[in-house]
Design an enzyme around this catalytic site. Structure first.
Site, short mmCIF file in Angstrom:
data_model
loop_
_atom_site.label_atom_id
_atom_site.label_comp_id
_atom_site.label_asym_id
_atom_site.label_seq_id
_atom_site.Cartn_x
_atom_site.Cartn_y
_atom_site.Cartn_z
N ASN A 103 0.88 -1.17 0.00
CA ASN A 103 0.00 0.00 0.00
C ASN A 103 0.91 1.22 0.00
O ASN A 103 1.49 1.55 1.02
CB ASN A 103 -0.90 -0.03 1.25
CG ASN A 103 -1.75 1.22 1.37
OD1 ASN A 103 -1.80 2.05 0.48
ND2 ASN A 103 -2.45 1.34 2.50
N LYS B 231 0.16 4.21 -0.22
CA LYS B 231 -0.48 5.39 0.38
C LYS B 231 -0.24 6.60 -0.53
O LYS B 231 -0.21 6.46 -1.75
CB LYS B 231 0.01 5.58 1.82
CG LYS B 231 -0.20 4.29 2.65
CD LYS B 231 -0.03 4.45 4.12
CE LYS B 231 -0.27 3.11 4.82
NZ LYS B 231 -0.13 3.19 6.26
N HIS C 41 -9.59 0.98 5.20
CA HIS C 41 -8.31 1.27 5.85
C HIS C 41 -8.55 2.26 6.99
O HIS C 41 -9.36 3.18 6.86
CB HIS C 41 -7.32 1.85 4.83
CG HIS C 41 -5.91 1.84 5.36
ND1 HIS C 41 -5.46 2.75 6.28
CD2 HIS C 41 -4.89 0.98 5.13
CE1 HIS C 41 -4.20 2.47 6.58
NE2 HIS C 41 -3.82 1.40 5.90
N GLU D 180 -6.91 4.70 7.93
CA GLU D 180 -6.68 6.11 7.57
C GLU D 180 -7.92 6.69 6.88
O GLU D 180 -8.24 7.87 7.04
CB GLU D 180 -5.42 6.22 6.69
CG GLU D 180 -4.16 5.98 7.53
CD GLU D 180 -2.98 5.39 6.78
OE1 GLU D 180 -2.97 5.40 5.54
OE2 GLU D 180 -2.06 4.89 7.46
N GLU E 25 -5.43 -5.02 10.50
CA GLU E 25 -4.43 -3.97 10.71
C GLU E 25 -4.70 -3.27 12.04
O GLU E 25 -5.53 -2.34 12.09
CB GLU E 25 -4.48 -2.94 9.58
CG GLU E 25 -4.13 -3.51 8.22
CD GLU E 25 -3.52 -2.45 7.30
OE1 GLU E 25 -2.44 -2.71 6.78
OE2 GLU E 25 -4.12 -1.38 7.12
N GLY F 53 2.44 2.24 10.88
CA GLY F 53 3.39 3.35 10.75
C GLY F 53 4.07 3.73 12.05
O GLY F 53 4.71 4.77 12.14
N SER G 4 3.42 -2.15 10.41
CA SER G 4 4.86 -2.23 10.66
C SER G 4 5.44 -3.61 10.34
O SER G 4 6.35 -4.07 11.03
CB SER G 4 5.19 -1.81 12.09
OG SER G 4 4.79 -0.47 12.31
P1 13P Z 1 3.01 0.34 7.72
O1 13P Z 1 3.52 -0.97 7.14
O2 13P Z 1 3.76 1.53 7.23
O3 13P Z 1 2.88 0.26 9.21
O4 13P Z 1 1.52 0.52 7.15
C1 13P Z 1 0.64 -0.53 7.22
C2 13P Z 1 -0.58 -0.18 6.46
O5 13P Z 1 -1.33 0.70 6.84
C3 13P Z 1 -0.84 -0.89 5.22
O6 13P Z 1 -2.10 -0.63 4.72
#
Ligand code: 13P
Length: 254
Positions: free
Chosen positions: A9, A11, A96, A98, A168, A174, A214
């Site tokens: 992803n 982002k 997600h 976010e 997740e 992150g 992560s």
């Molecule tokens: P990270 O791997 O940067 O923690 O992000 C995970 C994520 O949100 C994947 O959709």
């Protein structure tokens, strides 16, 4: 029995040229590394999607990170599922944290987006997971069950068979704080049991459930060795081809 998937992803990262060269590198590097019934998916910003979809292979598919719930119309700035499908994308990330957190996407809206994705033959990678407060309060199983019930349990078994789930934990995204393999396995097993109660054991066993948060080259193998973890949804580590490849390779040992 079920497909293993490592999905990146990106982002809101990488300009157009950077994205194209990263995708080309990924396609070249995974050529000999993707074994058995394993798939690599790259979910890019819309800006890259039509170009990288042209370079997609049987082993490396592409996906979007969002769609609008409506088929088409006066929704300035939005992108529809049929537009995403028309460039050759196969997947779309929905739910997600976010999108839920920063853009106020509710379970009800997400259920609509899931329907729109399926209607347009896009496979949803549907994300669920608890916040830090919810984990500490100990009610995270209830949170995850509700997200499943409200986001995807309206689907028929035939429809649900096209959905990929991603656990997740929001506190691990992150932050560098990965769920331990045992913590992740505990939730994945709970998700599979919840699916079995709703759709039967056979469909539950056939469902791919990814871990995200992560995940990196040093912890991927331990996470993927867990019985109910069928791959990863990778954020930061998907932006470097070598790290992403190491995570893809972590499956070869499973
Ligand atoms: P990270 O791997 O940067 O923690 O992000 C995970 C994520 O949100 C994947 O959709």
């Amino acid at each position: 029995m079920r497909k293993n998937i490592v999905a990146g992803n990106w982002k809101m990262n990488l300009d157009y040229e950077q994205g194209l060269s990263l995708f080309s590198e990924i396609v070249n590097m995974v050529k000999d590394e993707v074994v058995g019934d394993q798939e690599v998916v790259v979910c890019s910003p819309f800006i890259h999607l039509s170009s990288i979809a042209k370079l997609a292979t049987a082993k490396v598919a592409v996906g979007a990170q969002n769609i609008h719930q409506a088929d088409a119309g006066a929704y300035t700035g939005e992108v529809s599922a049929s537009q995403v499908k028309s460039v050759g994308a196969a997947y779309v990330i929905l739910g997600h944290s976010e999108r839920r957190g920063y853009f106020g996407e509710t379970d009800a809206l997400l259920a609509e987006k899931v329907n729109t994705a399926l209607k347009n033959e896009l496979k949803p990678i549907f994300c669920i997971g608890e916040t830090k407060d919810e984990r500490e309060a100990g009610n995270f199983f209830d949170i995850i069950k509700t997200q499943l019930e409200q986001g995807v349990f309206h689907l028929s078994a035939e429809e649900f068979a096209k959905v990929v789930l991603a656990y997740e934990p929001v506190w691990a995204i992150g932050t560098g704080l990965t769920a331990s393999p045992e913590q992740a396995q505990e939730v994945h097993a709970f998700i599979r049991a919840t699916l079995a109660a709703k759709y039967g054991q056979e469909l539950a066993d056939a469902t791919t459930i990814l871990y995200g948060g992560s995940c990196n080259p040093s912890n991927a193998e331990d996470l993927f060795s867990q019985a109910d973890i069928d791959g990863g949804l990778i954020g930061g580590a998907s932006l470097k081809s070598r790290d992403f490849l190491s995570i893809v390779k972590a499956f070869n040992t499973k």
